[in-house]
Design an enzyme around this catalytic site. Structure first.
Site, short mmCIF file in Angstrom:
data_model
loop_
_atom_site.label_atom_id
_atom_site.label_comp_id
_atom_site.label_asym_id
_atom_site.label_seq_id
_atom_site.Cartn_x
_atom_site.Cartn_y
_atom_site.Cartn_z
N HIS A 1 25.62 -56.23 26.70
CA HIS A 1 26.96 -55.68 26.84
C HIS A 1 26.94 -54.21 27.27
O HIS A 1 27.99 -53.57 27.35
CB HIS A 1 27.69 -55.84 25.49
CG HIS A 1 29.15 -55.68 25.55
ND1 HIS A 1 29.83 -54.70 24.86
CD2 HIS A 1 30.11 -56.38 26.20
CE1 HIS A 1 31.13 -54.80 25.08
NE2 HIS A 1 31.32 -55.80 25.90
N LYS B 1 26.69 -50.83 29.60
CA LYS B 1 27.15 -50.41 30.93
C LYS B 1 26.48 -49.06 31.23
O LYS B 1 26.92 -48.02 30.74
CB LYS B 1 28.67 -50.23 31.00
CG LYS B 1 29.46 -51.53 30.78
CD LYS B 1 29.86 -51.72 29.36
CE LYS B 1 30.75 -52.94 29.21
NZ LYS B 1 30.98 -53.28 27.80
N ASP C 1 19.27 -41.21 40.90
CA ASP C 1 18.20 -40.24 41.18
C ASP C 1 17.62 -39.61 39.91
O ASP C 1 16.99 -38.55 39.97
CB ASP C 1 18.69 -39.13 42.11
CG ASP C 1 18.96 -39.64 43.51
OD1 ASP C 1 18.50 -40.75 43.84
OD2 ASP C 1 19.65 -38.93 44.29
N HIS D 1 41.06 -51.25 26.13
CA HIS D 1 39.66 -51.67 26.07
C HIS D 1 38.75 -50.54 25.60
O HIS D 1 37.53 -50.69 25.57
CB HIS D 1 39.23 -52.15 27.47
CG HIS D 1 37.95 -52.90 27.50
ND1 HIS D 1 36.79 -52.39 28.08
CD2 HIS D 1 37.62 -54.13 27.05
CE1 HIS D 1 35.82 -53.29 27.98
NE2 HIS D 1 36.29 -54.35 27.36
N LYS E 1 36.69 -47.90 23.26
CA LYS E 1 35.91 -48.12 22.04
C LYS E 1 35.48 -46.77 21.50
O LYS E 1 34.71 -46.04 22.15
CB LYS E 1 34.69 -48.99 22.34
CG LYS E 1 34.99 -50.23 23.19
CD LYS E 1 33.83 -50.53 24.12
CE LYS E 1 34.18 -51.46 25.24
NZ LYS E 1 34.79 -52.71 24.88
N ASP F 1 36.52 -37.32 10.56
CA ASP F 1 36.53 -35.96 10.00
C ASP F 1 36.17 -34.84 10.96
O ASP F 1 35.55 -33.84 10.56
CB ASP F 1 35.57 -35.88 8.81
CG ASP F 1 36.09 -36.61 7.58
OD1 ASP F 1 37.24 -37.06 7.60
OD2 ASP F 1 35.32 -36.73 6.61
#
Length: 401
Positions: free
Chosen positions: A147, A149, A154, A319, A321, A326
Site C-alpha cells: 500500500h 506510495k 535521481d 482519503h 491519513k 498534543d
C-alpha cells in the site's frame, strides 16, 4: 435435499480452507519477519506539502521531467486512464533519453491494464508487480498488499503520501467528486531512506541486490525540516499508534478514509477519553468500498458515548491519513486507521518533528472539519435495520476490509 446438503458441505469446505490458509499464512509471515517496524533515522529535508491532486501532479510531473539518471515509482494504484497515460508518456520519454525507470505497483489493486503495461515494457522500462499471490498460502497472500506510495527521482527528490495515479484523485469520479489527500515532497537527506525502501521492495520481487549501488545515493544537502520514516510490514503500526495515543495529555486528531481500529486501539482511545483527552476523528461521508463505513459504526458509537467528536467530510471524498497528538506527534503517510493497514499491508509513514510543517497538517485538518458535519449519537441510534445487518457482515470480515 441431497443437492442442498452438498452445496452446504462445499461452502463449509471452502470456508474452512480459506480460514486455515489465512491463519497458517499469517503465522508463517510473522515467523519470517525480522525487524518491524523499520524506523529510519531523523533526517533534515526541505518538505513541500500537497493536499489536492492538481498541485501534487503538477509538481510530480515537473520533477520527473527534470530527471537525468533514474526514476523509481511505487504506487498501490496506477491506472492507464487520462492522468495515468500522461505519466506513462512521460516515463517513456525519459526512458528514451537513457534514464533508468522502474515502476512497481500492487499486484491485485494496481489497476494497470495490458495496454499500459505493454507500453511501459516495450519502451525498456523495468515494470514489476509487488506482493504477488504465492503458494501455498494463496488466500493470505491475496490479502497481503503493498500500500506504499513512494517516488524517487535521481536520488535527490522523493515523494510519499496518500495519492495514487488515477483520474479519481483529480476529482473526476462523479460519485466521489473532489478528492482530499495528503502528500509530501522531499529534497535533502530524507530521500535516501525512501530510496532504500523502494529498492528493498523491488529487490524482494526480483532477488536483485540493487539497493546498494552508489548511483542511487548521491550526496545531498541538509534541509530545514526534521522528519523520519517508519516502514511497516503487517506488524508494528498498531503498537506504534497505541503507544503514541497512550502518551496523549490534551488532544488527538485522527484523519482517515476508513476507521476500523480493532480492540487494541479502541481500548487505548477509550482510556484516553477517560483521562480527559479530547479526541476528534475526521472521516469521509462518501464511501469508495462496500461495508467499510458500516464496519466503523460500532466503534464510533462507543467512542461518541465516551465523549469523542466525529466529523464526516461533505465536500467530496476524504482519503487523507494523519494522526496528530498534543502538538508534538504527527504521522502522515499511506496507512489507514484500520486493521488491514495494521495487520496485512506494507505501509510507509512520515513522522514530522518540524513545528511549521506540523501546524500545516493541523491547519489542513481543522479547515476540513469546517467542510464536515458532526456525527451524533442519535444519528447512529436511528440507523435502519438494513444498515445494522450490513454491520454484522462487516464485523465478521473487518480485518479484510
Amino acid at each position: 435435499m441431497v443437492i442442498i446438503f452438498n452445496i452446504f458441505l462445499l461452502l463449509f469446505i471452502i470456508y474452512f480452507w480459506l480460514r486455515l490458509d489465512f491463519l497458517l499464512g499469517e503465522k508463517n509471515h510473522i515467523l519470517q519477519q525480522e525487524t518491524n517496524p523499520v524506523i529510519y533515522p531523523d533526517r533534515c529535508s526541505n518538505v513541500a506539502w500537497f493536499d489536492t491532486g492538481e498541485d501534487f501532479y503538477q509538481a510530480f510531473f515537473e520533477d520527473i521531467q527534470s530527471a537525468s539518471d533514474h526514476v523509481h515509482v511505487l504506487f498501490y494504484i496506477f491506472r492507464n486512464d487520462s492522468i495515468g497515460s500522461q505519466l506513462i508518456d512521460l516515463l517513456i520519454e525519459k526512458a528514451s533519453e537513457g534514464v533508468t525507470v522502474r515502476v512497481l505497483i500492487d499486484r491485485i489493486s494496481g489497476g494497470m491494464n495490458r495496454e499500459g503495461r505493454n507500453r511501459l515494457k516495450n519502451a525498456g522500462i523495468h515494470f514489476s508487480y509487488s506482493q504477488k499471490i504465492k503458494f501455498p498460502y494463496l488466500f493470505y497472500s491475496l490479502n497481503r498488499r503493498n500500500h506504499r506510495k513512494i517516488t524517487i527521482i535521481d536520488g535527490k527528490i522523493g515523494y510519499i503520501g496518500g495519492f495514487n495515479i488515477g483520474d479519481e484523485y483529480l476529482g473526476r469520479d462523479p460519485k466521489l467528486g473532489f478528492w482530499r489527500d495528503f502528500h509530501l515532497r522531499f529534497d535533502g537527506e530524507g530521500v535516501q531512506d525512501l530510496q532504500a525502501q523502494f529498492l528493498q521492495d523491488w529487490s524482494r520481487e526480483h532477488n536483485q541486490d540493487t539497493y546498494r549501488q552508489e548511483r542511487y545515493y548521491p550526496k545531498v544537502a541538509q534541509g530545514k525540516q526534521r522528519t523520519h520514516f517508519a516502514s511497516t510490514d503487517a506488524k508494528g503500526l498498531e503498537e506504534s499508534f497505541a503507544e503514541a495515543i497512550q502518551q496523549a495529555n490534551h488532544y488527538i486528531y485522527i484523519a482517515s478514509p476508513y476507521f476500523i481500529p480493532g480492540s487494541v486501539i479502541q481500548d487505548t482511545l477509550l482510556t484516553s477519553l477517560n483521562r480527559g483527552v479530547d479526541i476528534t476523528i475526521l472521516l469521509p461521508e462518501k464511501r469508495d468500498h462496500p461495508l467499510v463505513k458500516e464496519a466503523s459504526f460500532s466503534y464510533l458509537e462507543e467512542l461518541l458515548h465516551a465523549g469523542a467528536k466525529v466529523y464526516h467530510f461533505q465536500d467530496g471524498f476524504y482519503h487523507a491519513k494523519a494522526l496528530l497528538i498534543d502538538d508534538s506527534y504527527c504521522d502522515v503517510g499511506s496507512a489507514n486507521f484500520d486493521l488491514r493497514s495494521f495487520h496485512l499491508n506494507n505501509e510507509m509513514n512520515t513522522l514530522i518533528s518540524d513545528s511549521t510543517l506540523f501546524h500545516t497538517v493541523k491547519d489542513a485538518i481543522e479547515e476540513d472539519m469546517k467542510r464536515s458535519t458532526r456525527l451524533t449519537i442519535k444519528d447512529l441510534k436511528d440507523r435502519p435495520f438494513s444498515i445494522r445487518f450490513r454491520e454484522k457482515i462487516a464485523s465478521s470480515i473487518e480485518k479484510l476490509l
